[in-house]
Motif scaffolding. Structure first.
Motif, PDB file in Angstrom:
ATOM      1  N   GLY A  41       4.684   8.034  -4.132  1.00 21.20           N
ATOM      2  CA  GLY A  41       4.578   6.852  -4.984  1.00 21.20           C
ATOM      3  C   GLY A  41       4.176   7.230  -6.393  1.00 21.20           C
ATOM      4  N   ASN A 231       6.127   2.921  -6.678  1.00 17.49           N
ATOM      5  CA  ASN A 231       5.453   2.540  -5.429  1.00 17.49           C
ATOM      6  C   ASN A 231       6.347   1.688  -4.530  1.00 17.49           C
ATOM      7  N   ASP A 287      -1.758   2.067  -7.702  1.00 14.32           N
ATOM      8  CA  ASP A 287      -1.233   1.586  -6.426  1.00 14.32           C
ATOM      9  C   ASP A 287      -0.506   0.248  -6.563  1.00 14.32           C
TER      10      ASP A 287
END
Length: 298
Positions: A41, A231, A287
């Motif tokens: 990611g 991601n 994230d």
């Protein structure tokens, strides 16, 4: 000033020798350490991208502009240049290949989005017209459109009697996003439209949708969406992924607008900027994944 000087000294001199020293100690190059030390990611791909951009080797720098069909060969060349043995690091090749799919795919996605933005909506194009009429049918299934040019278009948030004039800024991209949201998240799109038609908190559904397309486009162009796509897509990001991002923005902006309860639509720019800042803050999170949590039809 000191910060700029330090950055120049580090990138031009210290970084090279630091990488060399760590390789002597660990027996692995920077790309190997990135691929093995970070989860798939954005955490991995953004560091790999920086490493390739900063490299003095033309093979590594050239990897950022490699076509999708040549990526496997490109990875093999990098492994040869860096003397990476598959037997000693069996996961490296696949990990770097995915990183390069994401990096080069982002650039290709921008080109595809830009092409749609530059494509002018034409009333003489049957496909364009069919798409526009489809938008009406998806949002207003129980109301028949009296004619192609009519004030009824105002019911779904266009400014005049002919919506084509509202697509000038974002071209066909604005219409495609509106249709994609309405087709894949029909219930949510109609809910957003009902909020937009609220007598006090209402706003122009289609015009705001096109404005949010501009927001998505600008974020893509600036590179701000890289963490999201790195991601969200474990491979090459494509147009449908950009349209999905638009759906997220359209749905979340409506929630934001209703919760904020602006006094007037005249305050739109102020609240639009506030929402934009919220999105950019989310994108600072390594994230981050700006995905609409409701289920689509596909």
């Amino acid at each position: 000033m000191f910060g700029y000087i330090w950055e120049y000294v580090y990138t031009s001199f210290l970084r090279y020798w630091l990488k060399w020293l760590i390789r002597q100690v660990t027996g692995t190059c920077e790309l190997q350490r990135i691929c093995s030390g970070h989860k798939p990611g954005a955490a991995r791909t953004t560091k790999a991208e920086y490493s390739l951009q900063s490299s003095k080797n033309k093979v590594l720098r050239g990897a950022l502009e490699t076509t999708k069909d040549s990526l496997e060969q490109c990875v093999d060349q990098i492994m040869k240049v860096k003397n990476i043995k598959p037997a000693k690091d069996p996961k490296f090749k696949e990990s770097l290949h995915i990183c390069l799919l994401q990096i080069t795919g982002y650039s290709s996605l921008y080109i595809s989005v830009e092409d749609l933005r530059k494509e002018v909506f034409s009333s003489d194009n049957p496909e364009h017209e069919a798409m526009l009429l489809k938008l009406w049918d998806l949002l207003m299934p129980t109301v028949k459109l009296e004619s192609r040019i009519t004030k009824q278009w105002g019911d779904i948030g266009f400014q005049g009697e002919d919506p084509k004039t509202d697509f000038r800024g974002m071209g066909l991209l604005g219409l495609i996003n509106l249709v994609f949201f309405s087709e894949n998240y029909t219930a949510e799109a109609r809910q957003v439209l009902s909020h937009a038609n609220h007598p006090k908190l209402g706003y122009s559904y289609a015009i705001v949708g096109i404005n949010l397309t501009e927001m998505a486009y600008s974020l893509l162009k600036s590179g701000a969406l890289k963490p999201h796509f790195y991601n969200a897509v474990q491979g090459t990001p494509e147009l449908q992924h950009f349209h999905q991002l638009y759906c997220y923005l359209a749905y979340e902006f409506d929630k934001f607008w209703v919760a904020e309860e602006p006094e007037s639509i005249m305050q739109f720019n102020q609240y639009r900027e506030k929402f934009h800042n919220i999105v950019r803050t989310h994108l600072q999170d390594p994230d981050v994944c700006l995905t609409l949590t409701v289920s689509s039809k596909n």
